[in-house]
Design a protein around this motif. Structure first.
Motif, PDB file in Angstrom:
ATOM      1  N   GLY A 154      32.434  42.109  46.054  1.00  0.00           N
ATOM      2  CA  GLY A 154      31.139  42.158  45.390  1.00  0.00           C
ATOM      3  C   GLY A 154      30.049  42.505  46.385  1.00  0.00           C
ATOM      4  N   ARG A 155      28.905  42.863  45.858  1.00  0.00           N
ATOM      5  CA  ARG A 155      27.709  43.120  46.671  1.00  0.00           C
ATOM      6  C   ARG A 155      26.494  43.022  45.773  1.00  0.00           C
ATOM      7  N   LYS A 156      25.334  42.811  46.368  1.00  0.00           N
ATOM      8  CA  LYS A 156      24.099  42.641  45.596  1.00  0.00           C
ATOM      9  C   LYS A 156      23.434  43.964  45.235  1.00  0.00           C
ATOM     10  N   ALA A 157      23.698  45.009  46.035  1.00  0.00           N
ATOM     11  CA  ALA A 157      23.073  46.313  45.781  1.00  0.00           C
ATOM     12  C   ALA A 157      24.041  47.434  46.145  1.00  0.00           C
ATOM     13  N   VAL A 158      23.967  48.522  45.400  1.00  0.00           N
ATOM     14  CA  VAL A 158      24.784  49.700  45.676  1.00  0.00           C
ATOM     15  C   VAL A 158      24.471  50.189  47.084  1.00  0.00           C
ATOM     16  N   GLY A 159      25.517  50.514  47.830  1.00  0.00           N
ATOM     17  CA  GLY A 159      25.364  51.008  49.191  1.00  0.00           C
ATOM     18  C   GLY A 159      25.532  49.933  50.250  1.00  0.00           C
ATOM     19  N   GLU A 160      25.414  48.663  49.854  1.00  0.00           N
ATOM     20  CA  GLU A 160      25.643  47.574  50.804  1.00  0.00           C
ATOM     21  C   GLU A 160      27.133  47.471  51.099  1.00  0.00           C
ATOM     22  N   GLU A 161      27.448  46.769  52.187  1.00  0.00           N
ATOM     23  CA  GLU A 161      28.849  46.491  52.516  1.00  0.00           C
ATOM     24  C   GLU A 161      29.430  45.549  51.464  1.00  0.00           C
ATOM     25  N   TRP A 162      30.716  45.678  51.220  1.00  0.00           N
ATOM     26  CA  TRP A 162      31.419  44.808  50.287  1.00  0.00           C
ATOM     27  C   TRP A 162      31.746  43.479  50.953  1.00  0.00           C
ATOM     28  N   VAL A 163      31.781  42.423  50.153  1.00  0.00           N
ATOM     29  CA  VAL A 163      32.147  41.081  50.600  1.00  0.00           C
ATOM     30  C   VAL A 163      33.219  40.564  49.639  1.00  0.00           C
ATOM     31  N   ALA A 164      34.299  40.024  50.191  1.00  0.00           N
ATOM     32  CA  ALA A 164      35.397  39.542  49.347  1.00  0.00           C
ATOM     33  C   ALA A 164      35.024  38.234  48.666  1.00  0.00           C
ATOM     34  N   GLN A 165      35.221  38.207  47.354  1.00  0.00           N
ATOM     35  CA  GLN A 165      35.013  37.013  46.544  1.00  0.00           C
ATOM     36  C   GLN A 165      36.341  36.294  46.280  1.00  0.00           C
ATOM     37  N   HIS A 166      37.420  37.072  46.268  1.00  0.00           N
ATOM     38  CA  HIS A 166      38.762  36.534  45.978  1.00  0.00           C
ATOM     39  C   HIS A 166      39.791  37.395  46.698  1.00  0.00           C
ATOM     40  N   THR A 167      40.814  36.754  47.221  1.00  0.00           N
ATOM     41  CA  THR A 167      41.948  37.491  47.771  1.00  0.00           C
ATOM     42  C   THR A 167      43.242  36.875  47.270  1.00  0.00           C
ATOM     43  N   HIS A 168      44.213  37.739  47.073  1.00  0.00           N
ATOM     44  CA  HIS A 168      45.581  37.299  46.781  1.00  0.00           C
ATOM     45  C   HIS A 168      46.481  38.143  47.662  1.00  0.00           C
ATOM     46  N   VAL A 169      47.040  37.515  48.668  1.00  0.00           N
ATOM     47  CA  VAL A 169      47.911  38.189  49.627  1.00  0.00           C
ATOM     48  C   VAL A 169      49.313  37.628  49.439  1.00  0.00           C
TER      49      VAL A 169
END
Length: 153
Positions: free
Chosen positions: A116-131
């Motif tokens: 997710g991210r707050k604005a288009v063009g920002e870096e992505w941040v993981a909200q959930h992972t399933h490895v």
């Protein structure tokens, strides 16, 4: 569509940055890649809530015990929401694990990451992972790499 290409480039960069953190056992450097309140599935617990808990209950049991971690990013799959603020990245990885007596074994797997991210063009941040590892792959590895940089005492 150029906008989607830009989004995928940033998703690919997210996976590349995590790859370097795993390879160098850099827990501190990985923290900006993940939301504080992330939710994970993993090898060692059913659900883990929070980045700090995930680091201690998942990553610290794996990163320092494997070698040659690498995503297969030529086959990265992505889903991007219409507003471009949420995405899913799916990738296969390979790594080397070690038996208790030090013998190396192939340790392939896959991951699904909700970003997710707050604005288009920002870096992505993981909200959930399933490895997860591919079926038949031993879940434990006994290699010993040092954390870099070492955790503060």
């Amino acid at each position: 569509m150029a906008e989607r290409d830009d989004d995928v480039i940033l998703i690919r960069r997210w996976f590349q940055r995590l790859q370097v953190c795993i390879q160098t056992v850099d827990f501190v450097g990985s923290r900006p890649l993940f939301a504080d309140d992330m939710l994970t599935f993993g090898t060692f617990t059913a659900f883990t809530v929070g980045r700090e808990a995930t680091e201690h209950e998942q990553w610290r049991h794996v990163w320092g015990h494997i070698d040659r971690f690498r995503w297969h990013l030529d086959d990265l799959r992505t889903l991007i929401s219409g507003d471009r603020l949420t995405a899913v990245g799916m990738a296969v990885f390979e790594s080397t694990g070690y038996t208790e007596d030090g013998r190396a074994f192939d340790r392939p797997g896959r991951a699904t990451v909700v970003l997710g991210r707050k604005a288009v063009g920002e870096e992505w941040v993981a909200q959930h992972t399933h490895v997860s590892l591919f079926p038949g792959t031993p879940s434990r590895s006994f290699g010993t790499k040092r954390e870099h940089p070492p955790a503060a005492l």
